[in-house]
Write an enzyme that holds these catalytic residues in place. Structure first.
Site, PDB file in Angstrom:
ATOM      1  N   PHE A  24      10.107  -3.081  10.980  1.00 26.22           N
ATOM      2  CA  PHE A  24      10.366  -2.279   9.689  1.00 26.22           C
ATOM      3  C   PHE A  24      10.626  -0.673  10.256  1.00 26.22           C
ATOM      4  CE2 PHE A  24       8.875   0.510   6.009  1.00 26.22           C
ATOM      5  CZ  PHE A  24       9.387  -0.291   4.892  1.00 26.22           C
ATOM      6  N   GLU A  60       0.965  -5.634  11.435  1.00 24.92           N
ATOM      7  CA  GLU A  60       1.126  -7.011  11.898  1.00 24.92           C
ATOM      8  C   GLU A  60       0.997  -6.781  13.599  1.00 24.92           C
ATOM      9  OE1 GLU A  60       2.339  -7.605   8.259  1.00 24.92           O
ATOM     10  OE2 GLU A  60       3.531  -6.646   9.535  1.00 24.92           O
ATOM     11  N   GLU A  87       8.543   6.175   2.887  1.00 26.84           N
ATOM     12  CA  GLU A  87       9.129   4.588   3.001  1.00 26.84           C
ATOM     13  C   GLU A  87       8.166   3.871   2.367  1.00 26.84           C
ATOM     14  OE1 GLU A  87      12.109   3.382   3.965  1.00 26.84           O
ATOM     15  OE2 GLU A  87      12.687   5.386   4.156  1.00 26.84           O
ATOM     16  N   HIS A  90       1.915   3.317   0.290  1.00 28.41           N
ATOM     17  CA  HIS A  90       0.183   3.002   0.909  1.00 28.41           C
ATOM     18  C   HIS A  90       0.527   3.422   2.460  1.00 28.41           C
ATOM     19  CE1 HIS A  90       2.800  -0.543   1.847  1.00 28.41           C
ATOM     20  NE2 HIS A  90       1.729  -1.045   2.756  1.00 28.41           N
ATOM     21  N   ASN A 115      -0.668   3.374  22.220  1.00 25.78           N
ATOM     22  CA  ASN A 115      -0.384   3.431  20.860  1.00 25.78           C
ATOM     23  C   ASN A 115       1.151   4.325  20.599  1.00 25.78           C
ATOM     24  OD1 ASN A 115      -0.062   3.540  17.985  1.00 25.78           O
ATOM     25  ND2 ASN A 115      -2.238   3.665  17.577  1.00 25.78           N
TER      26      ASN A 115
END
EC number: 2.5.1.78
Length: 168
Positions: A24, A60, A87, A90, A115
């Site tokens: 994404f 995911e 985008e 949430h 991360n």
């Protein structure tokens, strides 16, 4: 008083690195991956020692990281993704849950996890940060993998001494 210190080690030679990349916001995520992989190579990690897995989105990422951690084949893991406020409605949920999940994998499995899931207000901020954040993730993964090995060796010395004392 003199204290012991560990000097950061950015030598990636021989390290196995697993990367989980969200698809994404793909252009940003591809930019993160390109700069991350380029930096890993610069630090001495070979292509054959890197596995790149892609997943649909940031939520995911933790599951894929968990599966890589369970395999016990990697010295460090890297999470790459981009959550952009404009985008998704949430934004906070995705940002918070993916971040917590990524952190939990490192703690649960005792493996360094870098991360590099960007959380930005807009596309421009994400594009501006993707190259440096990808490089940072590579450096964090290599440094923390080497630190983990060094700290594990501290514990290993005590166990050997205990065994020697028991034999005596």
């Amino acid at each position: 008083m003199e204290i012991g210190q560990y000097q950061p080690n950015l030598d990636g030679d021989g390290l196995r690195i697993g990367i989980v990349q969200a698809r994404f916001n793909e252009p940003v995520c591809n930019g993160l991956a390109d700069s991350c992989i380029e930096e890993l190579e610069r630090l001495g990690v070979t292509g054959e020692d890197v596995l790149l897995v892609t997943v649909p989105g940031a939520l995911e990422i933790p599951l894929a990281l968990q599966k890589l951690a369970e395999s016990a084949q990697f010295d460090a893991l890297i999470a790459l993704g981009a959550v952009i406020r404009g985008e998704t409605y949430h934004f906070e949920l995705v940002s918070n849950e993916s971040g917590a999940g990524i952190t939990r994998i490192g703690l649960d499995f005792g493996i360094p996890v870098a991360n590099a899931v960007l959380t930005t207000e807009n596309d421009e901020q994400a594009v501006a940060r993707m190259t440096e954040k990808g490089r940072d993730a590579a450096r964090v993964a290599v440094e923390m993998a080497n630190l983990a090995v060094a700290l594990e060796q501290l514990g290993g010395d005590d166990e050997e001494e205990d065994e020697e004392e028991e034999e005596a």
